[in-house]
Motif scaffolding. Sequence first.
Motif, short mmCIF file in Angstrom:
data_model
loop_
_atom_site.label_atom_id
_atom_site.label_comp_id
_atom_site.label_asym_id
_atom_site.label_seq_id
_atom_site.Cartn_x
_atom_site.Cartn_y
_atom_site.Cartn_z
N LEU A 242 0.87 -1.24 0.06
CA LEU A 242 0.06 0.16 0.12
C LEU A 242 0.75 1.32 0.08
O LEU A 242 0.27 2.45 -0.57
N SER A 243 1.86 1.38 0.61
CA SER A 243 2.69 2.57 0.82
C SER A 243 3.41 2.79 -0.43
O SER A 243 3.46 3.82 -0.97
N ARG A 244 3.74 1.82 -1.19
CA ARG A 244 4.44 1.96 -2.54
C ARG A 244 3.31 2.38 -3.48
O ARG A 244 3.49 3.51 -4.09
N LYS A 245 2.15 1.76 -3.58
CA LYS A 245 1.34 1.75 -4.73
C LYS A 245 0.55 3.25 -4.36
O LYS A 245 0.29 3.94 -5.26
N ASN A 246 0.39 3.81 -3.01
CA ASN A 246 -0.31 5.09 -2.92
C ASN A 246 0.74 6.22 -2.69
O ASN A 246 0.49 7.28 -2.06
N GLU A 247 1.90 5.97 -2.85
CA GLU A 247 3.02 6.97 -2.57
C GLU A 247 2.96 7.51 -1.09
O GLU A 247 2.97 8.68 -0.98
N ALA A 248 2.95 6.69 -0.12
CA ALA A 248 2.72 6.98 1.42
C ALA A 248 3.98 6.62 2.14
O ALA A 248 3.72 5.38 2.31
N PRO A 249 4.74 7.19 2.30
CA PRO A 249 6.00 6.81 2.93
C PRO A 249 5.63 6.05 4.43
O PRO A 249 4.85 6.51 5.07
N ILE A 250 6.34 4.92 4.67
CA ILE A 250 6.19 4.45 5.85
C ILE A 250 7.76 4.22 6.65
O ILE A 250 8.52 4.37 5.95
N CYS A 251 7.54 4.51 8.32
CA CYS A 251 8.75 4.12 9.07
C CYS A 251 8.46 3.73 10.31
O CYS A 251 7.37 3.72 10.81
N GLY A 252 9.54 3.19 10.86
CA GLY A 252 9.20 2.54 12.29
C GLY A 252 10.56 1.61 12.67
O GLY A 252 11.21 1.33 11.88
N LYS A 253 10.22 1.00 13.73
CA LYS A 253 9.37 1.01 14.88
C LYS A 253 9.98 1.31 16.23
O LYS A 253 11.12 1.00 16.53
N ASP A 254 8.95 1.77 17.08
CA ASP A 254 9.57 2.05 18.47
C ASP A 254 10.76 3.16 18.70
O ASP A 254 11.64 3.11 18.43
N PHE A 255 9.78 4.39 19.07
CA PHE A 255 10.96 5.39 19.39
C PHE A 255 12.12 5.13 20.32
O PHE A 255 11.92 4.43 21.10
N LYS A 256 13.55 5.56 19.72
CA LYS A 256 14.59 5.36 20.38
C LYS A 256 14.77 6.38 21.52
O LYS A 256 15.41 7.31 21.11
N THR A 257 14.30 6.14 22.72
CA THR A 257 14.62 7.14 23.82
C THR A 257 15.55 6.82 24.77
O THR A 257 16.80 7.44 24.82
N GLY A 258 15.22 6.11 25.87
CA GLY A 258 16.11 6.19 27.12
C GLY A 258 17.45 5.02 26.82
O GLY A 258 18.11 5.41 26.45
N GLN A 259 16.87 3.91 27.61
CA GLN A 259 17.94 3.00 27.72
C GLN A 259 18.64 2.44 26.35
O GLN A 259 19.72 2.35 26.08
N THR A 260 17.62 2.30 25.35
CA THR A 260 18.09 1.72 24.08
C THR A 260 19.08 2.88 23.02
O THR A 260 19.85 2.60 22.69
N LEU A 261 18.59 4.13 23.66
CA LEU A 261 19.66 5.26 23.02
C LEU A 261 20.80 5.05 23.46
O LEU A 261 22.13 5.21 22.80
N MET A 262 20.97 4.77 24.60
CA MET A 262 22.46 4.70 25.45
C MET A 262 22.99 3.52 25.08
O MET A 262 24.28 3.40 24.64
N LYS A 263 22.35 2.44 24.57
CA LYS A 263 22.97 1.22 23.92
C LYS A 263 23.49 1.40 22.75
O LYS A 263 24.70 1.05 22.39
N THR A 264 22.65 2.26 21.79
CA THR A 264 23.54 2.53 20.41
C THR A 264 24.29 3.53 20.43
O THR A 264 24.83 3.96 19.37
N ILE A 265 24.67 4.18 21.47
CA ILE A 265 25.96 5.23 21.85
C ILE A 265 27.00 4.13 22.19
O ILE A 265 28.20 4.41 21.79
#
Length: 450
Positions: A242-265
């Motif tokens: 649906l995203s490609r057909k209707n030219e409606a971009p998609i992205c995700g998932k799960d905002f990277k905020t606290g603990q996981t932000l520290m892990k990716t640093i």
Amino acid sequence: MAKRQKTVQTTVKTADIQPAKGKLGVMIPGMGAVATTFVAGVEAVRKGFGSPIGSLTQMGTIRLGKRTEGRFPKIKEFVPLADLNDLVFTGWDPFEDDMYAAARKAGVLEKELLDKAKPFLSSIKPRPAVFDRHYVKKLDGHHVKKGKNKMDLAEQVRADIRDFKKSSGASRLVTMWCGSTEIFLQPTAAHQSVKAFEKALLASDETIAPSMIYAYASLMEGVPFANGAPNLTVDLPVMHELSRKNEAPICGKDFKTGQTLMKTILAPGFKARQIGLAGWFSTNILGNRDGEVLEDPESFKTKEESKLSVLEHILQPELYPELYGKFTHKVRIHYYPPRGDNKEGWDNIDIFGWLGYPMQIKVNFLCRDSILAAPIVLDLVLFMDLAKRTSELRGIGIQEWLSFYFKSPMTKPGLYPEHDLFIQLMKLKNTLRHLRGEELITHLGLEYYD
């Protein structure tokens, strides 16, 4: 000795980007702590009693060309992003509170700040939500849509989208899922194509969660959709189609905020220096609605899958078995009401160095979950709108260049995601450079010594 050939990339053609004219409508399923902190913050910035700290689109710069050129424009001046004054808002929620009342209950922002934005926040009242306790067992809202089947509910959401566009005067729309974590679901035959999904909607198939109904409705209306929770939602063939057909971009998932932000640093730093990892134990205490929802084991499993995947992808144990082949990774989340939205993340990290000698790192991150999430929502709203207006991006579906903002970045099926925060930032900024016909920055730097 022969002179070394200069390693300078040629510029590419500037992408076709439509201007950001008119109002941009922001539609939010889930008007809780994150959504109200985001909207109140936008209003505070617009009215001059707040600063958009944490927002790359508002405060970040981007280097163009060589270091010696001294070109460092702000990102919002480099690419045509929507102006904050052009944002208009609506949302859906299973509770009837307007955004001011919801923000007061969330307890993230001080009353003094909220009162300055009260006339605006009070005017944003939630539309009845698509909600089912089967998918979020710890909540029980009554401000919900009723329908003969899930297709009927999807059509009601589509009608809401059209109504908001007309009533608000918005020329463009974006949907941002800021709702709760749903129970863990696996893709089924119902998710494999639009035809199968619509048949399943008519049959009210229980593998179709509320977040999927919002995603389907948005993409059918040609509206970009970003998923801020670890739910399956748009990680499905039907949504890619649906995203490609209707030219409606998609992205995700799960905002990277606290603990996981520290892990990716931290984890990229360990790998960069070839420091070994024996174990990483993480526990969280939080007392907001998210914490309450995650008391349910089925919802926690969805979150756990998202949080556990980060280290494995960054450290690549298959390439470094001696360093990362046997590490233990544990994640725990505890609902503790006194903490409210001020989440606390404790990490015990067992590492080892030269000759295998052990060392330890302790992290105690007293963060504010919604304070970290709000600028992510803002950036995604503006970047997803940019993607929709850009010929090169709007038809490709998944916007992997926005991985920077997520715990579980979406990629083309079969392609492993990049979790390293610094690689993600490079990917994001190089995408913007590419769109504007600027040289991509490789940081090779040899040309300075030719």
